[in-house]
Design a protein around this motif. Structure first.
Motif, mmCIF file in Angstrom:
data_model
loop_
_atom_site.group_PDB
_atom_site.id
_atom_site.type_symbol
_atom_site.label_atom_id
_atom_site.label_comp_id
_atom_site.label_asym_id
_atom_site.label_seq_id
_atom_site.Cartn_x
_atom_site.Cartn_y
_atom_site.Cartn_z
ATOM 1 N N ARG A 1 0.822 -1.215 0.000
ATOM 2 C CA ARG A 1 0.000 0.000 0.000
ATOM 3 C C ARG A 1 0.856 1.264 0.000
ATOM 4 O O ARG A 1 0.507 2.260 -0.649
ATOM 5 N N ASP A 2 1.982 1.226 0.700
ATOM 6 C CA ASP A 2 2.791 2.458 0.740
ATOM 7 C C ASP A 2 3.497 2.732 -0.595
ATOM 8 O O ASP A 2 4.077 3.791 -0.787
ATOM 9 N N VAL B 1 0.022 4.552 -2.437
ATOM 10 C CA VAL B 1 -0.790 5.590 -1.800
ATOM 11 C C VAL B 1 0.107 6.700 -1.279
ATOM 12 O O VAL B 1 1.138 6.424 -0.658
ATOM 13 N N MET B 2 -0.275 7.944 -1.563
ATOM 14 C CA MET B 2 0.431 9.104 -1.016
ATOM 15 C C MET B 2 -0.603 9.970 -0.330
ATOM 16 O O MET B 2 -1.745 10.049 -0.791
ATOM 17 N N TYR B 3 -0.227 10.579 0.739
ATOM 18 C CA TYR B 3 -1.169 11.430 1.454
ATOM 19 C C TYR B 3 -0.831 12.894 1.246
ATOM 20 O O TYR B 3 0.336 13.284 1.302
ATOM 21 N N GLU B 4 -1.816 13.661 0.989
ATOM 22 C CA GLU B 4 -1.771 15.136 0.897
ATOM 23 C C GLU B 4 -1.083 15.655 -0.364
ATOM 24 O O GLU B 4 -1.532 16.630 -0.936
ATOM 25 N N SER B 5 0.036 15.066 -0.797
ATOM 26 C CA SER B 5 0.652 15.507 -2.057
ATOM 27 C C SER B 5 1.444 14.343 -2.632
ATOM 28 O O SER B 5 1.705 13.349 -1.939
ATOM 29 N N TRP B 6 1.826 14.481 -3.908
ATOM 30 C CA TRP B 6 2.614 13.425 -4.567
ATOM 31 C C TRP B 6 3.992 13.396 -3.934
ATOM 32 O O TRP B 6 4.677 14.412 -3.855
ATOM 33 N N SER B 7 4.417 12.250 -3.454
ATOM 34 C CA SER B 7 5.741 12.170 -2.828
ATOM 35 C C SER B 7 6.350 10.817 -3.157
ATOM 36 O O SER B 7 5.645 9.854 -3.431
#
Ligand SMILES: Cc1cc2nc3c(=O)[nH]c(=O)nc-3n(C[C@H](O)[C@H](O)[C@H](O)COP(=O)(O)O)c2cc1C
Length: 171
Positions: free
Chosen positions: A160-161, A164-170
């Motif tokens: 999953r990591d 999936v990115m949270y808040e912005s593309w990283s």
């Protein structure tokens, strides 16, 4: 069965029992497709349901020789009419809408103890000729289905990591 259980249960089935699919089960699958969402509720999907043994046999060649396509007692040929509509995001709506409806079928099939397989490796012109599908209609996917003759193996997926990115593309 819950939706979550159906998601876990669904896997690609490439060998089927020699057992017909009950018409009421097939109806339920098609109803699951009918109730799917679509862009602007356009419902571009059309489904050709193939059960004829001779036709399914001929479909094997059109599906790049994938023999399980003919071995399954039912093959749903998922088509799209209205293939021009582009959403404001730039994506064509019809293949997305047909795909959603097909996954409704796959998940409902899992609940009914049936197996399915998405099939995108096929010659569209050959499928269209075999089934008399008009020129303007696109064939999006084939979905053989029936009672599975195999059991599911472990699912091979990215972690999953990795997806999936949270808040912005990283990275
Ligand atoms: C759009 C699409 C097209 C696919 N086409 C084929 C195909 O032509 N032949 C095949 O054997 N599997 C096909 N598959 C099945 C994938 O290989 C399978 O879904 C993937 O390996 C994950 O395995 P699972 O379905 O068992 O979870 C297709 C799947 C999708 C979503």
């Amino acid at each position: 069965m819950t939706v979550w259980e159906a998601i876990q249960q669904r896997h690609s089935v490439r060998r089927y029992q020699d057992k017909p699919v009950e018409p009421e089960k097939l109806d339920q699958l098609l109803e699951a497709a009918r109730l799917a969402p679509s862009a602007g509720n356009r419902q571009e999907w059309r489904f050709v349901v193939g059960t004829d043994a001779d036709m399914r046999q001929k479909l094997i060649a059109a599906a790049n020789g994938q023999s399980f396509v003919g071995q399954a007692p039912v093959v749903i040929v998922a088509c799209a009419v209205d293939n021009e509509h582009v959403m404001p995001c730039g994506q064509l709506s019809s293949p997305i809408d047909v795909a959603i409806a097909l996954e409704h079928i796959a998940l409902q099939a899992a609940e009914e103890g049936l197996g399915t397989c998405w099939v995108g490796a096929f010659d569209e012109a050959a499928v269209k000729e075999l089934l008399g599908i008009p020129e303007t209609v696109r064939v999006i996917e084939l979905m053989p289905l029936g009672y599975p003759a195999t059991t599911a193996g472990p699912k091979s997926r990215l972690d999953r990591d990795e997806i999936v990115m949270y808040e912005s593309w990283s990275q």
